[in-house]
Design a protein around this motif. Structure first.
Motif, PDB file in Angstrom:
ATOM      1  N   VAL A   1      -9.521   1.413   1.654  1.00 22.97           N
ATOM      2  CA  VAL A   1      -8.245   0.604   1.593  1.00 22.97           C
ATOM      3  C   VAL A   1      -8.136  -0.942   1.833  1.00 22.97           C
TER       4      VAL A   1
ATOM      5  N   VAL B   1      -7.585  -3.866  -0.812  1.00 24.93           N
ATOM      6  CA  VAL B   1      -6.650  -4.969  -0.620  1.00 24.93           C
ATOM      7  C   VAL B   1      -7.297  -6.378  -0.756  1.00 24.93           C
TER       8      VAL B   1
ATOM      9  N   VAL C   1       1.019  -1.109  -0.037  1.00 22.21           N
ATOM     10  CA  VAL C   1      -0.040  -0.127  -0.033  1.00 22.21           C
ATOM     11  C   VAL C   1       0.766   1.176   0.156  1.00 22.21           C
TER      12      VAL C   1
ATOM     13  N   VAL D   1      -1.323  -1.294  -4.087  1.00 27.54           N
ATOM     14  CA  VAL D   1      -2.641  -0.138  -4.091  1.00 27.54           C
ATOM     15  C   VAL D   1      -2.187   1.272  -3.595  1.00 27.54           C
TER      16      VAL D   1
END
Ligand code: NAD
Length: 398
Positions: free
Chosen positions: A283, A287, A96, A142
């Protein structure tokens, strides 16, 4: 459960995201070069909330959750070998990426800050992509992008999620359908780096089959999440200064200390917003829903609602009794715009966003009030000028 690296995990969005992913049972590692803390020192400001140092944050999380977070201080833009070695060793299934300089006013201060922002953001993103390919790591990337890449044309069109379906005229009247990246209209050097990031992602997804999700996020408001509330040493940042403080935090702080709410220009600019709790939820959803290898970059609009800046000021004024003052706008932007945004993907994944009107008092105002003794009035005015002939901060009218 997955091994996840959070780049920029010491920051405002990265820290609560790292905690959320750890609470979900993932093995989470944070990489951050702590540049955000050094920028506070450079600007002579600090978060309204007192932020623990990284060892203190990690120890507090262990205490309340029993879970271990690891941390490495690596500059992803300038230490390629360090980044590569860390990724090779940890072998993440997801990366991320929050690790960029994210303040538009800071990116517009002068040539040095423009160059720093481009160098840091573009090199960091590109180093990461090159390392994933060099290591042959099939990790899902991400990335946190911004709604600002679309520009704010304001003609009532609903902004799609990243792509525009067009048909192009060919010979003999044939029309060729194409799906292209929505043309970007960045409003600052910072937003420009996010526009350039998009091209890097498009290339690496096509050329190397990297699996990438780019989240076009609105302005984040709020401070705490379920996890950061668990211990004072886990508290999140609250930035209210002229460079990093987003508009709502600035209004809330001004209201608490009895300063008029300073609206830039007419306040007719419409922007997209999302609460920090929903940032971490989104998020986590991203994911859990990676693209397949070979698929084009997934672009999702990570927004809950849109508001005109002047309506936002009215909302805070209504809630707190503060006054509203209109000042010259230091930015070069349309005085008024409308904004409609599709957030269809997150809605379809089950997001029920927290709305400003429902949650403003409950949380953010309370934080602003609790730490008001740490407030520094000198931090509030925006000092960066977008062009040489704008002068910010001149009070025009009530
Ligand atoms: P932040 O500045 O609080 O956090 C960014 C973190 O990345 C910091 O801890 C910083 O030290 C780290 N970092 C920066 N450059 C680095 C480098 N070269 N190597 C290692 N670490 C580095 O910002 P934020 O508000 O948490 O934003 C995170 C991401 O979300 C950004 O990419 C931003 O563009 C995006 N975003 C934020 C908002 C918002 O309202 N905060 C809105 C839209 C998009």
């Amino acid at each position: 459960m997955a091994r996840i690296v959070v780049l920029g995990g010491d920051g405002f969005c990265g820290w609560p995201t790292a905690l959320k992913l750890s609470a979900e049972g993932h093995q989470v590692a944070i990489i951050d070069n702590l540049s955000r803390r050094r920028i506070d020192a450079e600007l002579g400001v600090e978060s309204l909330t007192p932020i623990a140092d990284m060892p203190g944050r990690i120890a507090a999380w262990k205490r309340v959750s029993g879970r271990t977070l690891s941390f490495a201080n690596i500059d992803i833009a300038h230490d390629y070998d360090g980044l590569r070695a860390y990724l090779a060793d940890f072998a993440p299934q997801t990366v991320v990426h929050f690790a960029e300089q994210r303040a538009a006013p800071y990116s517009m201060r002068d040539a040095a800050h423009k160059r720093y922002t481009v160098d840091n953001n573009i090199n960091g993103t590109h180093n990461l992509l090159a390392a994933l390919v060099e290591l042959d790591l099939d990790a899902h990337l991400v990335h946190l992008g911004t709604m600002g890449v679309y520009g704010y044309d304001g003609d009532g069109l609903e902004l799609p999620e990243g792509y525009l379906d067009v048909s192009v005229a060919g010979p003999n009247g044939t029309r060729y359908p194409r799906s292209i990246l929505y043309p970007t209209q960045p409003g600052s050097v910072y937003h420009l780096t996010k526009s350039l990031d998009q091209l890097l992602f498009q290339f690496y997804a096509r050329n190397d089959g990297l699996r990438i999700t780019d989240l076009h996020q609105g302005i984040v408001w709020g401070t705490q999440t379920e996890e950061t509330r668990l211990d004072p040493a886990l508290i999140n940042r609250f930035d209210y200064d002229g460079d990093y403080g987003t508009v709502l935090n600035r209004f809330l702080m001004q209201a608490v200390v009895g300063h008029p709410l300073t609206v830039h220009g007419t306040g007719g600019q419409t922007r997209a917003f999302i609460n920090i709790q929903d940032t971490v939820r989104c998020v986590s959803l991203a994911v859990a829903n990676p693209p397949a290898r070979g698929e084009r970059v997934h672009i999702l609009n990570q927004v809950a609602e849109t508001h005109r800046v002047s309506d936002l000021a009215e909302l805070v004024a209504e809630t707190t009794g503060a006054e509203v003052a209109f000042v010259d706008n230091p930015r070069k932007e349309a005085a008024e715009n409308t904004l409609r945004v599709s957030n269809q993907t997150f809605r379809s994944l089950g997001l029920e966003p927290i709305l400003l009107r429902d949650a403003l008092l409950a949380e953010t105002l309370e934080i602003a009030d609790r730490y008001k003794d740490r407030y520094d009035v000198r931090a509030i005015p925006a000092t960066a000028l977008w062009t040489r002939n704008t002068r910010p901060g001149t009070l025009k009218s009530r």
